[in-house]
Design an enzyme around this catalytic site. Structure first.
Site, PDB file in Angstrom:
ATOM      1  N   ASP A  24       0.876  -1.070  -0.005  1.00 38.19           N
ATOM      2  CA  ASP A  24      -0.057  -0.089  -0.102  1.00 38.19           C
ATOM      3  C   ASP A  24       0.687   1.359   0.100  1.00 38.19           C
ATOM      4  OD1 ASP A  24      -2.377   1.791   0.447  1.00 38.19           O
ATOM      5  OD2 ASP A  24      -1.807   1.528   2.584  1.00 38.19           O
ATOM      6  N   ASP A  26      -0.455   4.961   0.974  1.00 39.96           N
ATOM      7  CA  ASP A  26      -0.942   5.894   2.179  1.00 39.96           C
ATOM      8  C   ASP A  26      -0.566   5.294   3.549  1.00 39.96           C
ATOM      9  OD1 ASP A  26      -1.253   7.660   0.123  1.00 39.96           O
ATOM     10  OD2 ASP A  26      -3.386   7.550   0.235  1.00 39.96           O
TER      11      ASP A  26
END
EC number: 3.1.3.3
Length: 227
Positions: A24, A26
């Site tokens: 991922d 963020d």
């Protein structure tokens, strides 16, 4: 499931994992939520943060929440948007971790519900092989409040994960994923080994390892235990 402060050898360490690790972006590879920083620049931080928080806990549908948050960014100057995301720092240990897994021969991928405004820069800094992120529409120098791209749907990360694995001749269930929120559940369920990095509670039940230390170098010993 193993927490970082309890790690010796991971439970699946006798398996042979494929050389693909998916991240991922963020609050995982970068130390902020891209949408929240843009909202701050647009003066709608409180409204967007409320939606973000509920979405990451799994209380709101990801697709609809994304559309609603981006609508709130309408009218933000693109120059201010770029300034906002360029100020976001990499997560501590990100460079060291990526260099380590790359030295082991891993292909790397970043799947983000965030935006190319940030992901392009992060991918270049970390030399990431595959990047999937969304694009914010701009007209006459301002954001229109419209978003498009490969990561807008509820299961977009799973679709992209399967596509990248297939391109490299791997099965998703033989690969490793790293994330922190509700929209990572779909890839955690598909992967052979899932690492939750300072995660929201909803991700705990799907993780093989939970890292509670805000430093990605903490993953190095976990990855090494899988070799």
């Amino acid at each position: 499931m193993i927490r970082f402060d309890e790690v010796t050898l991971a439970s699946n360490s006798n398996r042979n994992f494929s050389k693909l690790i998916v991240f991922d972006m963020d609050s995982t590879l970068i130390d902020a939520e891209c949408i929240d920083e843009l909202a701050l620049a647009a003066g709608v931080a409180d409204k967007v943060a409320q939606i973000t928080d509920r979405t990451m806990r799994g209380e709101l549908d990801y697709h609809l929440a994304l559309l609603e948050r981006v609508k709130l960014l309408k009218g933000l100057e693109i120059t201010k948007a770029k300034d906002a995301v360029e100020k976001i720092e990499l997560m501590p240990g990100a460079k060291e971790l990526l260099e380590h897994v790359q030295s082991l021969g891993y292909k790397t991928a970043m799947l983000s519900g965030g935006f190319t405004l940030s992901s392009d820069r992060v991918a270049k800094l970390l030399n990431i092989d595959y990047v999937y992120a969304n694009t914010l529409e701009v007209k006459n120098g301002y954001l229109t409040g419209v978003v498009s791209g490969p990561m807008t749907q509820n299961l977009s990360k799973e679709v992209a994960f399967e596509e990248i694995a297939r391109k490299n001749g791997f099965l998703p269930e033989d690969c490793i994923v790293v994330g922190d929120g509700a929209n990572d559940v779909c890839i955690f369920k598909r992967a052979g080994y899932s690492i939750a990095f300072n995660p929201k509670p909803i991700l705990h039940q799907h993780a093989d390892v939970i890292i509670s230390k805000k430093d990605l170098r903490a993953l190095i010993s976990v990855i090494d235990s899988l070799q």
